[in-house]
Design an enzyme around this catalytic site. Sequence first.
Site, PDB file in Angstrom:
ATOM      1  CD  GLU A 104      -3.028  -1.296   2.113  1.00  0.00           C
ATOM      2  OE1 GLU A 104      -2.717  -0.432   2.897  1.00  0.00           O
ATOM      3  OE2 GLU A 104      -3.899  -2.070   2.125  1.00  0.00           O
ATOM      4  CG  HIS A 133     -14.928  -7.481   7.098  1.00  0.00           C
ATOM      5  ND1 HIS A 133     -14.600  -7.039   7.901  1.00  0.00           N
ATOM      6  CD2 HIS A 133     -14.042  -7.358   5.977  1.00  0.00           C
ATOM      7  CE1 HIS A 133     -13.424  -6.325   7.834  1.00  0.00           C
ATOM      8  NE2 HIS A 133     -12.950  -6.851   6.539  1.00  0.00           N
ATOM      9  CG  HIS A 134     -13.847 -14.157   7.722  1.00  0.00           C
ATOM     10  ND1 HIS A 134     -13.628 -15.262   7.128  1.00  0.00           N
ATOM     11  CD2 HIS A 134     -15.073 -13.857   8.353  1.00  0.00           C
ATOM     12  CE1 HIS A 134     -14.959 -15.853   7.237  1.00  0.00           C
ATOM     13  NE2 HIS A 134     -15.806 -15.012   7.952  1.00  0.00           N
ATOM     14  CD  GLU A 135      -8.406  -7.015   9.226  1.00  0.00           C
ATOM     15  OE1 GLU A 135      -7.181  -7.614   9.429  1.00  0.00           O
ATOM     16  OE2 GLU A 135      -8.696  -6.511   8.350  1.00  0.00           O
ATOM     17  CG  HIS A 150      -9.038  -5.585   0.928  1.00  0.00           C
ATOM     18  ND1 HIS A 150      -9.309  -4.440   0.805  1.00  0.00           N
ATOM     19  CD2 HIS A 150     -10.131  -6.173   0.025  1.00  0.00           C
ATOM     20  CE1 HIS A 150     -10.242  -4.033   0.070  1.00  0.00           C
ATOM     21  NE2 HIS A 150     -10.735  -5.012  -0.440  1.00  0.00           N
ATOM     22  CD  GLU A 151      -5.791  -5.135   4.414  1.00  0.00           C
ATOM     23  OE1 GLU A 151      -6.321  -4.106   3.973  1.00  0.00           O
ATOM     24  OE2 GLU A 151      -6.349  -6.196   4.800  1.00  0.00           O
ATOM     25  CD  GLU A 207      -6.710  -2.546  -0.170  1.00  0.00           C
ATOM     26  OE1 GLU A 207      -7.213  -1.572   0.217  1.00  0.00           O
ATOM     27  OE2 GLU A 207      -6.253  -3.340   0.791  1.00  0.00           O
ATOM     28  CD  GLU A 251      -8.160   1.531   2.022  1.00  0.00           C
ATOM     29  OE1 GLU A 251      -7.365   0.491   2.063  1.00  0.00           O
ATOM     30  OE2 GLU A 251      -8.794   1.682   1.006  1.00  0.00           O
TER      31      GLU A 251
END
Length: 676
Positions: free
Chosen positions: A179, A384-386, A456-457, A475, A481
Amino acid sequence: MKKISALFLSLSFLSVSLLSVSAMAAEEVYSPTKKVKVEFFLTDAGQPAYRTYANNHVVIKDSLLGFKLDDGSAIATGLAEVSAKRSASNQTWEQPWGEEHFIKNAYSQLSVALQETAGLKRRLNIVFRVYDDGVGFRYEFPKQANLGNFEITDELTQFNIAEESSAWWTPALAGEQYEYLYRNTNVNKMGLVHTPVTLKTASGLYLSLHEAALHNYSTMNLQSGAADGKITAALVPLTKTTPVKVKLKTPAVTPWRTLQIGKSAGDLITNYLILNLNEPNKLGDVSWVKPAKYVGIWWEMHLDKTTWATGPRHGATTENTKKYIDFAAKYGFSGVLVEGWNEGWDGEWWKNGDKFNFTTPTPDYDINELSRYGKEKGIYIIGHHETGAGVDNYERQLEGAYQFLEDHGMKAVKTGYVESGEMLTNGFYHHGQRFVEHQQKVIDMAVKHHVALVAHETVKDTGERRTYPNIISREVARGQEYNAWSKDGGNPPNHLPTIPFTRLLAGPMDYTPGVFQLALPSRPQNQVNATLANQLALYVVIYSPVQMACDLPENYEKHLDAFQFIRDVTTDWETTRVLEGEIGQYVTIARKQRNGNNWFVGGITNEYARATTINFSFLDAGKSYKARIYKDAKDAHYLTNPEAYEIEERVVTAKDHINVNLAPGGGFAVSLLEVK
């Protein structure tokens, strides 16, 4: 072939010093129409090497190959050629979803078998596939008695660029994973960087270095810094405390190392070499993976209107989610993303890698009621799984977490691996072999429960979507963001016309476009550095089969005329055409709707105003289209008047063209709906 100790190949634009070559003649392999050629040879020391030509000019000068192993040995020198086999393929395959429906896969292949002449006499194969627009090569370790389980400390692969070149890159192992804003320097100034790396040579050729089919291996970064254009593979380590990069057991193969070649920057965007080097779909019928548009509880947290954490401003409540479900149903969206719905978000959540629970909602989030309500409205919740980079914690819960998604009708899940630094919570490197293996476990579990992944990430895309079409988007770059809260003022206008030629060469990106309120009242020190028309254009410019309309519902309802483009645009395409583009400056892309005759066009510019002409010759001949053109108003400017736009309508055919003015930081979007 006579022994060569020093040979200089003079071209109109360069002079290339070649490595000392052994008495064995080089093995040559040409692309199907002979636009590209690879020469493979062994040096006097018996080290494998190659060079690459495009249209008879050297692109990659003599570059070495091989490995160093943890036992102190190397599979690099003292090798001899055992055999060389050639083959060719010319096929066309169908994507179940994608930016191009049918993809041609035509290449010539050279497979060279090598063996050490002394010692353990270990064997190594190197396979080259040569396309008219690039090259892929990989190493194969056959099953053999003297090489069973082994550990790689360094991959010696080189990509030595023949000409002085300008490069677009982001730093690797720098703390924020992928990022970062792209930097543009001479190739010798890069240092340690991520791939894809995009290059423009002094003679005007465009190149991209990347990898394909990354499985059971470490991510490859690239290292430069020498004054002679040398670039070397730099594998991500397993941990900080070991020199080991990769652990393998024969038989084994590495990912493909890739070079994409284009006469123009736009040629790279429609180059499908990365996909072609991956294995065909292993999942069979994937009709359960559906391209879609979605809204959700996300941007409001970045604006600090609500919070991920529980409390009086918690965003993921039953009531708030129903509001988004109603909005999605009213305006034709398929899904609603909800972040902050589960246990683990309280406190400094980015440090909660071992605390997240993926089957326990917060008390104010009634998942059963929301599943029922969404189904009634024809809308599904996007899970959503952070993980907070706690891969061990996530893996312990994988089966239950994905059964939970399936039980509640969640057809897709967004995963996240936010962390501070480059280390996972278990001490392994983010993007090393352990994390690559973790990502495969997640893909496999999602397949079992018919869930599409938006990651993401995570690990960069290397074309696995061909083999596993449920890994639908990622992502893996600096997204929307950052406009809301970054201390450096957000993404500058040149970021968006850079990523189609860099990050997007790897695969689809979940950038989350569609901000309509570009000045941010809750964060006056930040704003989205684009015009509203620019944000509309991103639905075409930034390819993803899942696209978010990220802004708040009330901001869309203030501009329903402009919002119509987001409602009309599709996310699954028959074909893609790049109409114009230069890296970091501007780009215009046209895409045709799959299973339909409508076209959509998006164009964006950097911080400079620009005038362009859209030639509609790409349209189907003999058909008329109602063109709705969303463009910057005359006084629009990304800093001072970003929400100023105009809408124009006319009927066009393939014989027509229109002129459009783009404001600084601006853009335009065109829907071309067939007139029956």
